[in-house]
Design an enzyme around this catalytic site. Structure first.
Site, PDB file in Angstrom:
ATOM      1  CB  CYS A   1       0.811   0.282   9.572  1.00 14.66           C
ATOM      2  SG  CYS A   1       2.241   0.560   8.660  1.00 14.66           S
TER       3      CYS A   1
ATOM      4  NE  ARG B   1      -7.509  -6.749   1.309  1.00 17.84           N
ATOM      5  CZ  ARG B   1      -6.948  -5.456   1.824  1.00 17.84           C
ATOM      6  NH1 ARG B   1      -8.138  -5.027   2.746  1.00 17.84           N
ATOM      7  NH2 ARG B   1      -5.450  -5.206   1.692  1.00 17.84           N
TER       8      ARG B   1
ATOM      9  CE1 TYR C   1      -8.889 -10.487  -4.223  1.00 23.16           C
ATOM     10  CE2 TYR C   1      -7.844  -8.626  -3.908  1.00 23.16           C
ATOM     11  CZ  TYR C   1      -8.282  -9.367  -3.376  1.00 23.16           C
ATOM     12  OH  TYR C   1      -8.220 -10.045  -2.328  1.00 23.16           O
TER      13      TYR C   1
ATOM     14  CG  HIS D   1      -4.963   5.918   3.078  1.00 20.33           C
ATOM     15  ND1 HIS D   1      -4.000   5.151   2.645  1.00 20.33           N
ATOM     16  CD2 HIS D   1      -5.726   4.981   2.806  1.00 20.33           C
ATOM     17  CE1 HIS D   1      -4.117   3.908   2.856  1.00 20.33           C
ATOM     18  NE2 HIS D   1      -5.841   3.444   3.529  1.00 20.33           N
TER      19      HIS D   1
ATOM     20  CB  SER E   1      -1.537  -1.040   2.269  1.00 17.66           C
ATOM     21  OG  SER E   1      -1.709  -0.622   1.321  1.00 17.66           O
TER      22      SER E   1
ATOM     23  NE  ARG F   1      -3.628  -0.534  -2.910  1.00 14.43           N
ATOM     24  CZ  ARG F   1      -2.700  -0.047  -2.487  1.00 14.43           C
ATOM     25  NH1 ARG F   1      -2.431   0.400  -4.165  1.00 14.43           N
ATOM     26  NH2 ARG F   1      -2.420  -0.007  -1.448  1.00 14.43           N
TER      27      ARG F   1
ATOM     28  CG  ASP G   1      -8.961   2.845   3.530  1.00 16.67           C
ATOM     29  OD1 ASP G   1      -8.046   2.105   3.879  1.00 16.67           O
ATOM     30  OD2 ASP G   1      -9.939   2.182   2.768  1.00 16.67           O
TER      31      ASP G   1
ATOM     32  CE  LYS H   1      -7.557   1.672  -0.516  1.00 17.48           C
ATOM     33  NZ  LYS H   1      -7.380   2.436   0.258  1.00 17.48           N
TER      34      LYS H   1
ATOM     35  CE  LYS I   1      -5.805   3.868   6.761  1.00 22.61           C
ATOM     36  NZ  LYS I   1      -6.008   4.206   6.314  1.00 22.61           N
TER      37      LYS I   1
HETATM   38  O1  O2Y Z   1      -5.340  -4.887  -2.356  1.00 17.29           O
HETATM   39  C1  O2Y Z   1      -6.512  -4.744  -1.952  1.00 17.29           C
HETATM   40  O2  O2Y Z   1      -7.218  -4.512  -4.034  1.00 17.29           O
HETATM   41  C2  O2Y Z   1      -7.243  -3.593  -1.510  1.00 17.29           C
HETATM   42  S1  O2Y Z   1      -6.658  -2.485  -0.700  1.00 17.29           S
HETATM   43  C3  O2Y Z   1      -7.438  -1.936   0.326  1.00 17.29           C
HETATM   44  C4  O2Y Z   1      -8.759  -2.557   0.798  1.00 17.29           C
HETATM   45  C5  O2Y Z   1      -8.773  -1.862   2.159  1.00 17.29           C
HETATM   46  C6  O2Y Z   1      -7.867  -0.860   2.989  1.00 17.29           C
HETATM   47  N1  O2Y Z   1      -6.769  -0.224   2.223  1.00 17.29           N
HETATM   48  C7  O2Y Z   1      -6.366  -0.686   1.175  1.00 17.29           C
HETATM   49  C8  O2Y Z   1      -4.943  -0.948   0.738  1.00 17.29           C
HETATM   50  O3  O2Y Z   1      -4.582  -0.561  -0.089  1.00 17.29           O
HETATM   51  O4  O2Y Z   1      -4.689   0.392   1.596  1.00 17.29           O
HETATM   52 MN    MN Z   2      -6.666   1.577   3.128  1.00 14.12          MN
END
Ligand code: O2Y
Ligand code: MN
Length: 597
Positions: free
Chosen positions: A264, A379, A211, A240, A262, A70, A287, A220, A266
């Site tokens: 850590c 992922r 992605y 979150h 992110s 992201r 999440d 998100k 989780k």
């Molecule tokens: O990089 C991405 O698109 C995924 S980011 C993500 C995915 C699952 C759970 N948490 C996160 C995050 O960045 O907090």
């Molecule tokens: Mn997350």
């Protein structure tokens, strides 16, 4: 199927988007297995996906190297007034942003199919759930949405003729001319990527990336950015947070909601295997938590998602056996390595490093290669029901009552293993000042300290100062029903750079102390930063932890904390100007006073 749709306003929106994006055809998704299979067949036939011989009904996708995570730098909160997006978001004027994006959307689906995905965030019949409609031109997105959300005709039925939904428009931004061969991961260049949110009209427009968080818009974009703004307006919370049920040997149940930035661990905490005899942990979500106050005055949480979109590298039977058991079949893997016998592999997986794999870019890779075989943000997308420790109540429509909130981050120094807030306002202060050091899975340089309030810095859909106030208001409404708040740091190191705490299953020792604090059954000492366990308050039986390590884990260095308080004041709170609630300034003053500043 279009003729079966009774929601005129929805049909009108789909027609308008189809006119703008000019797809070759429109497909209304019904969420069935046969739809999923057809789309996967299409992806395999067009060399976008590789079926995995070793895992039933599982597929590997490789993204374009420019489209691997992201993108915070291309994520916008677009409100009429810039101040309403606040200092933690990138703002663009809605008229300007819509004009830029409308040009990009014009003809962007030529040569492709426009898929309409009706989805529910949360069990369809839950009073806490919300419906979204994602339009996308990516079969990969449709398949992932099948796993991550509840998709299909049941959702349309719930929507009826005039039900409310959140429109989520997505395009990979890569039209095809007649006869043009498609690439395996079409997407737009970085400067044309936009992940845009219009919280004043509950609207999401995403363009150019295929992605994860940029494209699976239920996650998100909807469940955090748009939902947080809705929650503020409607008096609930979109957080979150993982949701975990702990049961003690006497059968008493505790529900924990925990927020970590992110990278850590989780997902590992969400699927924890406790090391303390007689304690049981069950996962409700890994999440996101949506939390509403029920008529008994307590906060009840649901997991709005239906699957896990977990980070692959580092996941192993040693670190998270439940995650490994969740991904045996029916999984989409993205940017993992492919072994010679048709399985996936990543750095940190159990067993031998293979001699040869195909890496995430599709190239030969041999053991010893300096580059990782799997991307750091590779992922797995897996159905939550496949998790061996999924809680039997994970789909309960009314949610589960939360007893404990945890905040945390990754800090090599200063922050001790655990501390407890003195009261709700102090807990909000702990959340508001949470910080973490960045890793490869975050964007940006590795090892930078980043304030990440409530782990919501990238996900709060409005002014973060107002979000702090919302937390204070929720506490006022909950009164004596407000959960206790704790702050943890599993990542403290000694002077030699060695981890002090083993983490993983041993984190249950810290959770046990929290549960006993809730019950009033264990002690604590007052320190300048909050209540902390004395060494004898923690159950460390069977753990080979040296007294020096324990002392360091629980050490509060007043000088380091004075620096921390000064950083909060000068570099963090100052950003929020007059939107920073006075009650948080008072908390900072109280901390400084306790530190002798
Ligand atoms: O990089 C991405 O698109 C995924 S980011 C993500 C995915 C699952 C759970 N948490 C996160 C995050 O960045 O907090
Ligand atoms: Mn997350």
């Amino acid at each position: 199927m279009n003729s079966d749709i009774k929601h005129e306003q929805l049909k009108k929106w789909i027609n308008e988007v189809a006119e703008l994006c000019q797809p070759d055809q429109v497909h209304w998704c019904d969420g069935t297995k046969s739809e999923y299979d057809q789309l996967m067949n299409f992806a395999v036939q067009h060399q976008m996906a590789t079926p995995l011989k070793k895992r039933a009904n599982s597929f590997l996708f490789r993204s374009h190297p420019s489209d691997v995570a992201r993108l915070e730098s291309r994520t916008y909160i677009s409100t009429t007034n810039k101040e309403d997006a606040g200092p933690t978001n990138i703002w663009l004027d809605p008229v300007e942003l819509k004009s830029i994006m409308s040009k990009l959307y014009t003809g962007c689906m030529r040569g492709r199919t426009l898929y309409v995905i009706p989805f529910s965030m949360g069990p369809v019949q839950s009073p806490i759930a919300k419906i979204g409609i994602e339009i996308t031109d990516s079969p990969y997105v449709v398949c992932n949405m099948h796993i991550m959300t509840r998709v299909g005709t049941e959702v349309l039925k719930k929507l009826g003729t005039n039900g409310e939904y959140i429109p989520c428009l997505h395009s990979i931004g890569s039209p095809l001319s007649p006869g043009q061969k498609d690439s395996s991961w079409p997407c737009a260049p970085l400067e044309d990527k936009y992940i845009s949110h219009f919280p004043e009209e509950n609207l999401i427009w995403s363009y150019g990336s295929g992605y994860g968080g940029n494209a699976l818009l239920g996650k998100k974009c909807l469940a955090l950015r748009i939902a947080s703004a809705m929650a503020k307006r409607e008096g609930w919370m979109a957080e979150h947070m993982l949701i975990l049920r702990l049961t003690n040997p006497q059968g008493k149940i505790f529900h924990i909601a925990a927020a970590f930035p992110s990278a850590c661990g989780k997902t590992n905490l969400a699927m924890l295997t406790p090391v303390i005899p007689g304690w049981k942990a069950e996962c409700i979500g890994d999440d996101i938590a949506w939390i509403k106050l029920a008529s008994d005055g307590k906060p009840y949480a649901i997991n709005p998602e239906y699957g896990f979109f977990g980070v692959a590298p580092g996941t192993s039977y040693e670190s998270n056996s439940s995650a490994m058991d969740s991904i045996k079949e029916n999984v989409i893997f993205t940017n993992c390595a492919l072994t010679d016998d048709g399985d996936i592999w990543w750095e940190g997986m159990d067993g031998e490093v293979p001699n040869h794999v195909i890496d995430w870019k599709g190239n030969d890779w041999t053991r010893g290669n300096k580059e990782p075989a799997a991307h750091a943000n590779a992922r797995f997308t897996a159905p939550a029901r496949q998790c061996p420790v999924i809680c039997p109540d994970w789909e309960k429509v009314e949610g589960v009552p939360i007893d404990i909130f945890i905040f945390g981050g990754r800090r090599a120094s200063v922050v001790p293993l655990v501390h407890e807030a003195y009261n709700w306002d102090h807990g909000v202060f702990l959340g508001a000042t949470a910080s973490s050091e960045t890793t490869a899975a975050n964007i940006g340089a590795v090892g930078n300290l980043r304030r990440d309030p409530f782990a919501m810095q990238p996900f709060c859909g409005y002014n973060m100062g107002d979000y702090f106030q919302h937390w204070l208001d929720m506490g006022d409404r909950m009164g004596k029903n407000a959960p206790k708040i704790f702050y943890v740091n599993w990542f403290r190191k000694n002077a030699e750079g060695k981890w002090l705490w083993p983490g993983f299953g041993d984190n249950s020792r810290v959770l046990k102390w929290m549960c006993e604090r809730v019950e009033g059954k264990t002690g604590a000492v007052e320190t300048p930063i909050g209540y902390m366990p004395r060494p004898e308050d923690l159950d460390l039986s069977g753990l080979n932890l040296s007294p020096e390590f324990l002392t360091e884990l629980l050490r509060v260095d007043p000088v380091a904390w004075q620096t921390e308080a000064a950083d909060v004041e000068k570099n963090h709170f100052v950003k929020f100007g007059n939107r920073l609630p006075k009650r948080l300034t008072q908390q900072l003053d109280a901390l400084k006073k306790r530190l002798g500043v």
